[in-house]
Design a protein around this motif. Structure first.
Motif, short mmCIF file in Angstrom:
data_model
loop_
_atom_site.label_atom_id
_atom_site.label_comp_id
_atom_site.label_asym_id
_atom_site.label_seq_id
_atom_site.Cartn_x
_atom_site.Cartn_y
_atom_site.Cartn_z
N ASP A 93 8.08 55.08 5.75
CA ASP A 93 7.08 56.10 6.03
C ASP A 93 5.76 55.39 6.29
OD1 ASP A 93 8.56 58.48 5.76
OD2 ASP A 93 8.39 58.40 3.58
N ALA A 94 4.87 56.03 7.02
CA ALA A 94 3.58 55.44 7.34
C ALA A 94 2.47 56.47 7.19
CB ALA A 94 3.60 54.90 8.76
N ASP A 95 1.33 56.01 6.71
CA ASP A 95 0.13 56.84 6.59
C ASP A 95 -1.04 56.10 7.20
OD1 ASP A 95 1.19 59.01 5.08
OD2 ASP A 95 1.15 57.75 3.29
N ARG A 96 -1.79 56.79 8.04
CA ARG A 96 -3.00 56.20 8.63
C ARG A 96 -4.16 56.48 7.68
NH1 ARG A 96 -4.72 53.97 13.02
NH2 ARG A 96 -2.82 54.36 14.20
N ARG A 97 -4.91 55.43 7.38
CA ARG A 97 -6.12 55.54 6.57
C ARG A 97 -7.23 54.82 7.31
NH1 ARG A 97 -3.15 53.56 1.20
NH2 ARG A 97 -1.49 55.14 1.23
N GLY A 98 -8.05 55.59 7.95
CA GLY A 98 -9.10 54.99 8.78
C GLY A 98 -8.45 54.30 9.96
N THR A 99 -8.75 53.01 10.13
CA THR A 99 -8.18 52.28 11.26
C THR A 99 -6.86 51.60 10.92
OG1 THR A 99 -9.46 50.32 10.69
CG2 THR A 99 -10.45 51.85 12.28
N TRP A 100 -6.44 51.62 9.66
CA TRP A 100 -5.24 50.91 9.24
C TRP A 100 -4.10 51.87 8.94
CZ3 TRP A 100 -5.63 46.27 10.77
CH2 TRP A 100 -6.84 45.57 10.67
N VAL A 101 -2.88 51.37 9.12
CA VAL A 101 -1.68 52.13 8.78
C VAL A 101 -1.00 51.42 7.62
CG1 VAL A 101 0.54 53.00 9.61
CG2 VAL A 101 -1.42 52.90 11.17
N TYR A 102 -0.61 52.20 6.62
CA TYR A 102 0.07 51.68 5.44
C TYR A 102 1.53 52.13 5.48
CZ TYR A 102 -4.41 50.33 3.52
OH TYR A 102 -5.63 49.73 3.34
N TYR A 103 2.42 51.20 5.16
CA TYR A 103 3.86 51.45 5.22
C TYR A 103 4.46 51.37 3.83
CZ TYR A 103 3.44 51.01 10.21
OH TYR A 103 3.08 51.21 11.52
N ARG A 104 5.46 52.21 3.59
CA ARG A 104 6.22 52.16 2.34
C ARG A 104 7.68 52.44 2.66
NH1 ARG A 104 3.25 56.31 2.64
NH2 ARG A 104 4.07 58.40 2.58
N ALA A 105 8.54 51.78 1.91
CA ALA A 105 9.99 51.94 2.10
C ALA A 105 10.42 53.30 1.58
CB ALA A 105 10.73 50.84 1.34
N ARG A 106 11.49 53.82 2.15
CA ARG A 106 12.08 55.07 1.70
C ARG A 106 13.29 54.71 0.85
NH1 ARG A 106 12.93 59.12 6.16
NH2 ARG A 106 12.81 60.51 4.39
N PRO A 107 13.15 54.71 -0.47
CA PRO A 107 14.22 54.22 -1.34
C PRO A 107 15.52 55.02 -1.24
CG PRO A 107 12.36 55.07 -2.63
CD PRO A 107 11.96 55.12 -1.20
N GLY A 108 15.44 56.30 -0.91
CA GLY A 108 16.65 57.10 -0.82
C GLY A 108 17.61 56.58 0.22
N ILE A 109 17.12 56.31 1.42
CA ILE A 109 18.01 55.81 2.47
C ILE A 109 18.47 54.39 2.15
CG2 ILE A 109 16.21 55.00 4.03
CD1 ILE A 109 18.04 55.97 6.34
N MET A 110 17.61 53.60 1.53
CA MET A 110 18.02 52.24 1.17
C MET A 110 19.16 52.28 0.15
SD MET A 110 16.12 50.49 3.13
CE MET A 110 16.35 48.84 2.52
#
Length: 125
Positions: A93-110
């Motif tokens: 999943d990704a979230d934009r915060r200002g000019t940067w995008v932060y990514y995090r893994a989706r543990p369910g699918i993993m």
């Protein structure tokens, strides 16, 4: 005993619940394979596999694209392409915060992908 595959309902990969019996225990049905293949395909590229590892192991559970890009000798747009592929496959999943995008893994699918590949050792004789 019938050699037919058991009926399997393809579940939502977002649910975090096991989708299917491990490959080593039962044949995977075509419908399930079609749902799971994009995630495995996305992980089939060395750069994406490294990105996934960096994202999944990030402190605090997320990482900024600004920390991912310098780890590779690739252009920013190429890294963005790989990250988009991981996102479209449902792995991050990704979230934009200002000019940067932060990514995090989706543990369910993993967990689902790991469970599908699980192999148990036969009991010692």
């Amino acid at each position: 005993m019938s050699k037919q595959a058991a009926v399997l309902t393809v579940t939502d990969l977002n649910a975090g619940e096991p989708c299917c019996t491990p490959l080593a225990q039962q044949r995977l049905l075509a419908e399930s394979a079609a749902v799971l293949a994009p995630a495995f395909k996305a992980l089939g590229d060395p750069v994406r596999l490294q990105l996934m590892s960096m994202i999944a192991s990030a402190d605090g559970g997320e990482i900024c694209v600004c920390d991912l890009t310098p780890a590779f000798e690739l252009s920013g747009p190429t890294i963005s392409h790989h990250l988009r592929t991981l996102r479209e496959a449902g792995l991050v999943d990704a979230d934009r915060r200002g000019t940067w995008v932060y990514y995090r893994a989706r543990p369910g699918i993993m967990r689902q992908l790991a469970a599908l590949l699980a192999v148990t050792e036969p009991a010692a004789a």
